[in-house]
Design a protein around this motif. Sequence first.
Motif, PDB file in Angstrom:
ATOM      1  N   GLU A   8      39.495 112.601  -6.051  1.00  0.00           N
ATOM      2  CA  GLU A   8      40.503 113.641  -6.293  1.00  0.00           C
ATOM      3  C   GLU A   8      40.115 114.522  -7.471  1.00  0.00           C
ATOM      4  O   GLU A   8      40.301 115.745  -7.432  1.00  0.00           O
ATOM      5  CB  GLU A   8      41.878 113.008  -6.527  1.00  0.00           C
ATOM      6  CG  GLU A   8      42.468 112.396  -5.275  1.00  0.00           C
ATOM      7  CD  GLU A   8      43.826 111.746  -5.510  1.00  0.00           C
ATOM      8  OE1 GLU A   8      44.495 112.117  -6.495  1.00  0.00           O
ATOM      9  OE2 GLU A   8      44.191 110.877  -4.712  1.00  0.00           O
ATOM     10  N   LEU A   9      39.572 113.916  -8.507  1.00  0.00           N
ATOM     11  CA  LEU A   9      39.128 114.668  -9.671  1.00  0.00           C
ATOM     12  C   LEU A   9      38.041 115.671  -9.279  1.00  0.00           C
ATOM     13  O   LEU A   9      38.062 116.840  -9.692  1.00  0.00           O
ATOM     14  CB  LEU A   9      38.598 113.694 -10.732  1.00  0.00           C
ATOM     15  CG  LEU A   9      38.232 114.252 -12.087  1.00  0.00           C
ATOM     16  CD1 LEU A   9      39.453 114.860 -12.774  1.00  0.00           C
ATOM     17  CD2 LEU A   9      37.646 113.146 -12.953  1.00  0.00           C
ATOM     18  N   LEU A  10      37.101 115.230  -8.442  1.00  0.00           N
ATOM     19  CA  LEU A  10      36.022 116.110  -8.013  1.00  0.00           C
ATOM     20  C   LEU A  10      36.517 117.196  -7.063  1.00  0.00           C
ATOM     21  O   LEU A  10      36.018 118.322  -7.086  1.00  0.00           O
ATOM     22  CB  LEU A  10      34.898 115.302  -7.382  1.00  0.00           C
ATOM     23  CG  LEU A  10      34.183 114.356  -8.348  1.00  0.00           C
ATOM     24  CD1 LEU A  10      33.154 113.514  -7.619  1.00  0.00           C
ATOM     25  CD2 LEU A  10      33.546 115.128  -9.482  1.00  0.00           C
ATOM     26  N   GLU A  11      37.480 116.866  -6.242  1.00  0.00           N
ATOM     27  CA  GLU A  11      38.089 117.888  -5.380  1.00  0.00           C
ATOM     28  C   GLU A  11      38.748 118.968  -6.234  1.00  0.00           C
ATOM     29  O   GLU A  11      38.609 120.154  -5.960  1.00  0.00           O
ATOM     30  CB  GLU A  11      39.125 117.262  -4.429  1.00  0.00           C
ATOM     31  CG  GLU A  11      38.546 116.675  -3.176  1.00  0.00           C
ATOM     32  CD  GLU A  11      37.905 117.710  -2.268  1.00  0.00           C
ATOM     33  OE1 GLU A  11      38.404 118.852  -2.159  1.00  0.00           O
ATOM     34  OE2 GLU A  11      36.875 117.365  -1.666  1.00  0.00           O
ATOM     35  N   ASP A  12      39.455 118.540  -7.280  1.00  0.00           N
ATOM     36  CA  ASP A  12      40.081 119.505  -8.194  1.00  0.00           C
ATOM     37  C   ASP A  12      39.020 120.349  -8.889  1.00  0.00           C
ATOM     38  O   ASP A  12      39.198 121.563  -9.061  1.00  0.00           O
ATOM     39  CB  ASP A  12      40.952 118.790  -9.232  1.00  0.00           C
ATOM     40  CG  ASP A  12      42.202 118.169  -8.625  1.00  0.00           C
ATOM     41  OD1 ASP A  12      42.549 118.523  -7.479  1.00  0.00           O
ATOM     42  OD2 ASP A  12      42.817 117.319  -9.308  1.00  0.00           O
ATOM     43  N   LEU A  13      37.938 119.737  -9.295  1.00  0.00           N
ATOM     44  CA  LEU A  13      36.846 120.467  -9.930  1.00  0.00           C
ATOM     45  C   LEU A  13      36.289 121.518  -8.977  1.00  0.00           C
ATOM     46  O   LEU A  13      36.079 122.665  -9.372  1.00  0.00           O
ATOM     47  CB  LEU A  13      35.723 119.510 -10.359  1.00  0.00           C
ATOM     48  CG  LEU A  13      34.472 120.183 -10.936  1.00  0.00           C
ATOM     49  CD1 LEU A  13      34.781 120.818 -12.293  1.00  0.00           C
ATOM     50  CD2 LEU A  13      33.332 119.180 -11.061  1.00  0.00           C
ATOM     51  N   TRP A  58      29.718 123.267 -14.196  1.00  0.00           N
ATOM     52  CA  TRP A  58      30.755 124.260 -13.909  1.00  0.00           C
ATOM     53  C   TRP A  58      30.217 125.318 -12.942  1.00  0.00           C
ATOM     54  O   TRP A  58      30.906 125.736 -12.020  1.00  0.00           O
ATOM     55  CB  TRP A  58      31.263 124.905 -15.193  1.00  0.00           C
ATOM     56  CG  TRP A  58      32.375 125.868 -14.929  1.00  0.00           C
ATOM     57  CD1 TRP A  58      32.303 127.215 -14.961  1.00  0.00           C
ATOM     58  CD2 TRP A  58      33.718 125.541 -14.558  1.00  0.00           C
ATOM     59  NE1 TRP A  58      33.520 127.766 -14.637  1.00  0.00           N
ATOM     60  CE2 TRP A  58      34.405 126.752 -14.387  1.00  0.00           C
ATOM     61  CE3 TRP A  58      34.390 124.340 -14.348  1.00  0.00           C
ATOM     62  CZ2 TRP A  58      35.737 126.809 -14.028  1.00  0.00           C
ATOM     63  CZ3 TRP A  58      35.735 124.395 -13.994  1.00  0.00           C
ATOM     64  CH2 TRP A  58      36.388 125.617 -13.830  1.00  0.00           C
ATOM     65  N   GLU A  59      28.965 125.726 -13.136  1.00  0.00           N
ATOM     66  CA  GLU A  59      28.368 126.746 -12.274  1.00  0.00           C
ATOM     67  C   GLU A  59      28.204 126.254 -10.838  1.00  0.00           C
ATOM     68  O   GLU A  59      28.327 127.043  -9.902  1.00  0.00           O
ATOM     69  CB  GLU A  59      27.008 127.175 -12.828  1.00  0.00           C
ATOM     70  CG  GLU A  59      27.102 127.963 -14.117  1.00  0.00           C
ATOM     71  CD  GLU A  59      25.739 128.189 -14.776  1.00  0.00           C
ATOM     72  OE1 GLU A  59      24.717 127.660 -14.287  1.00  0.00           O
ATOM     73  OE2 GLU A  59      25.714 128.898 -15.802  1.00  0.00           O
ATOM     74  N   ILE A  60      27.909 124.962 -10.652  1.00  0.00           N
ATOM     75  CA  ILE A  60      27.660 124.434  -9.304  1.00  0.00           C
ATOM     76  C   ILE A  60      28.850 123.649  -8.755  1.00  0.00           C
ATOM     77  O   ILE A  60      28.722 122.955  -7.754  1.00  0.00           O
ATOM     78  CB  ILE A  60      26.393 123.542  -9.267  1.00  0.00           C
ATOM     79  CG1 ILE A  60      26.581 122.283 -10.114  1.00  0.00           C
ATOM     80  CG2 ILE A  60      25.162 124.323  -9.660  1.00  0.00           C
ATOM     81  CD1 ILE A  60      25.554 121.208  -9.852  1.00  0.00           C
ATOM     82  N   ARG A  61      29.997 123.766  -9.396  1.00  0.00           N
ATOM     83  CA  ARG A  61      31.147 122.934  -9.029  1.00  0.00           C
ATOM     84  C   ARG A  61      31.501 123.016  -7.541  1.00  0.00           C
ATOM     85  O   ARG A  61      31.922 122.028  -6.957  1.00  0.00           O
ATOM     86  CB  ARG A  61      32.364 123.292  -9.880  1.00  0.00           C
ATOM     87  CG  ARG A  61      32.907 124.674  -9.638  1.00  0.00           C
ATOM     88  CD  ARG A  61      34.012 125.052 -10.614  1.00  0.00           C
ATOM     89  NE  ARG A  61      34.484 126.390 -10.416  1.00  0.00           N
ATOM     90  CZ  ARG A  61      33.936 127.472 -10.909  1.00  0.00           C
ATOM     91  NH1 ARG A  61      32.865 127.373 -11.668  1.00  0.00           N
ATOM     92  NH2 ARG A  61      34.429 128.667 -10.663  1.00  0.00           N
ATOM     93  N   SER A  62      31.309 124.162  -6.917  1.00  0.00           N
ATOM     94  CA  SER A  62      31.669 124.302  -5.504  1.00  0.00           C
ATOM     95  C   SER A  62      30.735 123.512  -4.593  1.00  0.00           C
ATOM     96  O   SER A  62      31.073 123.222  -3.456  1.00  0.00           O
ATOM     97  CB  SER A  62      31.670 125.774  -5.094  1.00  0.00           C
ATOM     98  OG  SER A  62      30.367 126.313  -5.225  1.00  0.00           O
TER      99      SER A  62
END
Length: 180
Positions: A8-13, A58-62
């Motif tokens: 869930e944390l990574l989905e939010d990220l 942050w740059e590759i979060r998607s």
Amino acid sequence: MIVNDDYELLEDLREGSAEAFLEIYQLHHQRLFSFANKYLQDEDLAEDAVHDTFLKLWEIRSRVNPMLPIINYLYRIVRNFALKALKKKQEQQWIKKSLSEDVPTQCCVHTTYLEKENRSLFNQAVNMLSSQRQRVFRLCRQEGLTYQEAATQLKISPYTIKEHMSLAMRFVQTYIKQNS
């Protein structure tokens, strides 16, 4: 089947949540710092590598796969930044060493004169580089940009930057040895 506790944390990220990013930072900063410091043996460089790692995250979060543990990505990224920092540090030491080789230290005035002469030789060598190679050399060595940053600024490939730097360093070293 979800194998990651931080799903869930990574989905939010992935959706751009600053809170999720901050939580990941707080969870993993210390471990990454310790890891980087083992490579670099320099706390300042280690801290820079960790900050660059989180900036990259942050740059590759998607593109982060929430099914996999984030720590694997982070260790790989911080290791790469640490290795780049080591390489840059070694190159800087090499330049300093090549400029100071064979300089006698017996007399301060004589030493100062030789240092100026070596600096002059260094500047002459850099000025003899092609204009593109000079720009690359000055951006990377004198302004401290990474190869990627210089490539972005000059709108050329990082591999081209690396090749220019390799040839420039070799030329400068040879020129100094032949003319000192």
